[in-house]
Design a protein around this motif. Structure first.
Motif, PDB file in Angstrom:
ATOM      1  N   SER A  58       9.883 -31.195 -13.417  1.00  0.00           N
ATOM      2  CA  SER A  58      10.025 -32.537 -13.985  1.00  0.00           C
ATOM      3  C   SER A  58      10.945 -32.536 -15.200  1.00  0.00           C
ATOM      4  N   PHE A  59      10.942 -31.449 -15.951  1.00  0.00           N
ATOM      5  CA  PHE A  59      11.826 -31.336 -17.112  1.00  0.00           C
ATOM      6  C   PHE A  59      13.286 -31.315 -16.681  1.00  0.00           C
ATOM      7  N   VAL A  60      13.586 -30.556 -15.634  1.00  0.00           N
ATOM      8  CA  VAL A  60      14.967 -30.442 -15.152  1.00  0.00           C
ATOM      9  C   VAL A  60      15.471 -31.785 -14.642  1.00  0.00           C
ATOM     10  N   ASP A  61      14.620 -32.539 -13.944  1.00  0.00           N
ATOM     11  CA  ASP A  61      15.023 -33.861 -13.459  1.00  0.00           C
ATOM     12  C   ASP A  61      15.479 -34.746 -14.612  1.00  0.00           C
ATOM     13  N   ARG A  62      14.649 -34.840 -15.613  1.00  0.00           N
ATOM     14  CA  ARG A  62      14.969 -35.711 -16.735  1.00  0.00           C
ATOM     15  C   ARG A  62      16.118 -35.169 -17.578  1.00  0.00           C
ATOM     16  N   PHE A  63      16.199 -33.867 -17.684  1.00  0.00           N
ATOM     17  CA  PHE A  63      17.273 -33.243 -18.449  1.00  0.00           C
ATOM     18  C   PHE A  63      18.631 -33.527 -17.809  1.00  0.00           C
ATOM     19  N   GLU A  64      18.699 -33.483 -16.473  1.00  0.00           N
ATOM     20  CA  GLU A  64      19.948 -33.779 -15.783  1.00  0.00           C
ATOM     21  C   GLU A  64      20.359 -35.231 -15.997  1.00  0.00           C
TER      22      GLU A  64
END
Length: 96
Positions: A58-64
Protein backbone atom coordinates in the motif's frame (compact mmCIF):
# COMPACT_ATOMS: atom_id res chain seq x y z
CA UNK A 1 29.90 20.92 -6.81
CA UNK A 2 28.30 17.60 -7.68
CA UNK A 3 25.36 18.40 -5.39
CA UNK A 4 24.62 21.54 -7.44
CA UNK A 5 24.52 19.41 -10.57
CA UNK A 6 21.65 17.39 -9.10
CA UNK A 7 19.73 20.49 -8.03
CA UNK A 8 19.94 22.39 -11.33
CA UNK A 9 18.69 20.42 -14.29
CA UNK A 10 18.92 21.08 -17.98
CA UNK A 11 15.67 22.66 -19.20
CA UNK A 12 15.98 21.43 -22.76
CA UNK A 13 13.00 19.97 -24.57
CA UNK A 14 14.28 16.40 -24.22
CA UNK A 15 14.69 16.73 -20.45
CA UNK A 16 11.15 18.06 -20.12
CA UNK A 17 9.85 15.25 -22.35
CA UNK A 18 11.61 12.61 -20.25
CA UNK A 19 10.25 14.15 -17.03
CA UNK A 20 6.77 14.16 -18.54
CA UNK A 21 6.98 10.49 -19.50
CA UNK A 22 8.43 9.37 -16.17
CA UNK A 23 5.84 11.32 -14.20
CA UNK A 24 3.01 9.93 -16.33
CA UNK A 25 4.24 6.35 -15.88
CA UNK A 26 4.58 6.68 -12.10
CA UNK A 27 1.20 8.36 -11.75
CA UNK A 28 -0.66 5.92 -14.00
CA UNK A 29 0.94 2.82 -12.45
CA UNK A 30 0.08 4.00 -8.94
CA UNK A 31 -3.52 4.72 -9.91
CA UNK A 32 -3.83 1.34 -11.66
CA UNK A 33 -2.60 -0.46 -8.56
CA UNK A 34 -5.27 1.27 -6.48
CA UNK A 35 -8.08 0.76 -9.00
CA UNK A 36 -7.31 -2.89 -9.79
CA UNK A 37 -6.34 -4.57 -6.52
CA UNK A 38 -6.79 -8.07 -8.02
CA UNK A 39 -3.05 -8.07 -8.84
CA UNK A 40 -1.69 -7.39 -5.36
CA UNK A 41 1.72 -5.85 -5.01
CA UNK A 42 1.92 -7.36 -1.52
CA UNK A 43 1.92 -10.85 -3.05
CA UNK A 44 4.94 -10.00 -5.16
CA UNK A 45 6.71 -8.50 -2.16
CA UNK A 46 5.96 -11.59 -0.07
CA UNK A 47 7.35 -13.83 -2.82
CA UNK A 48 10.57 -11.82 -2.85
CA UNK A 49 10.79 -12.07 0.93
CA UNK A 50 10.41 -8.43 1.96
CA UNK A 51 9.21 -7.77 5.52
CA UNK A 52 5.56 -6.71 6.07
CA UNK A 53 4.47 -6.95 2.42
CA UNK A 54 0.96 -5.65 3.13
CA UNK A 55 2.24 -2.33 4.43
CA UNK A 56 4.89 -2.02 1.72
CA UNK A 57 2.35 -2.78 -1.01
CA UNK A 58 0.00 0.00 0.00
CA UNK A 59 2.93 2.34 0.65
CA UNK A 60 4.36 1.77 -2.84
CA UNK A 61 0.98 2.47 -4.46
CA UNK A 62 0.64 5.82 -2.78
CA UNK A 63 4.31 6.66 -3.16
CA UNK A 64 4.11 6.18 -6.94
CA UNK A 65 1.09 8.48 -7.15
CA UNK A 66 2.71 11.20 -5.05
CA UNK A 67 6.06 11.04 -6.85
CA UNK A 68 4.42 11.00 -10.28
CA UNK A 69 2.35 14.05 -9.36
CA UNK A 70 5.45 15.82 -8.01
CA UNK A 71 7.43 15.15 -11.19
CA UNK A 72 4.57 16.35 -13.38
CA UNK A 73 4.07 19.34 -11.09
CA UNK A 74 7.73 20.29 -11.34
CA UNK A 75 7.40 20.47 -15.12
CA UNK A 76 4.53 22.89 -14.82
CA UNK A 77 6.48 24.89 -12.24
CA UNK A 78 9.39 25.15 -14.68
CA UNK A 79 7.07 26.42 -17.40
CA UNK A 80 5.38 28.90 -15.06
CA UNK A 81 8.69 30.06 -13.63
CA UNK A 82 10.14 30.60 -17.09
CA UNK A 83 7.15 32.58 -18.26
CA UNK A 84 7.19 34.67 -15.07
CA UNK A 85 10.89 35.39 -15.57
CA UNK A 86 10.27 36.54 -19.15
CA UNK A 87 7.41 38.75 -18.00
CA UNK A 88 9.61 40.23 -15.26
CA UNK A 89 12.40 40.96 -17.74
CA UNK A 90 9.97 42.68 -20.09
CA UNK A 91 8.54 44.83 -17.28
CA UNK A 92 12.02 45.82 -16.11
CA UNK A 93 13.03 46.67 -19.68
CA UNK A 94 9.97 48.89 -20.15
CA UNK A 95 10.56 50.73 -16.87
CA UNK A 96 14.01 51.92 -17.93
Amino acid sequence: MMFNTFLHTNNSKTTILIRLMVGAVFLSEGIQKLLFPDTPVAGRFAKIGLPSPGFLGSFVDRFEIVCGALVLGSIFLLIEGGSFWLLYKRIMKNEK
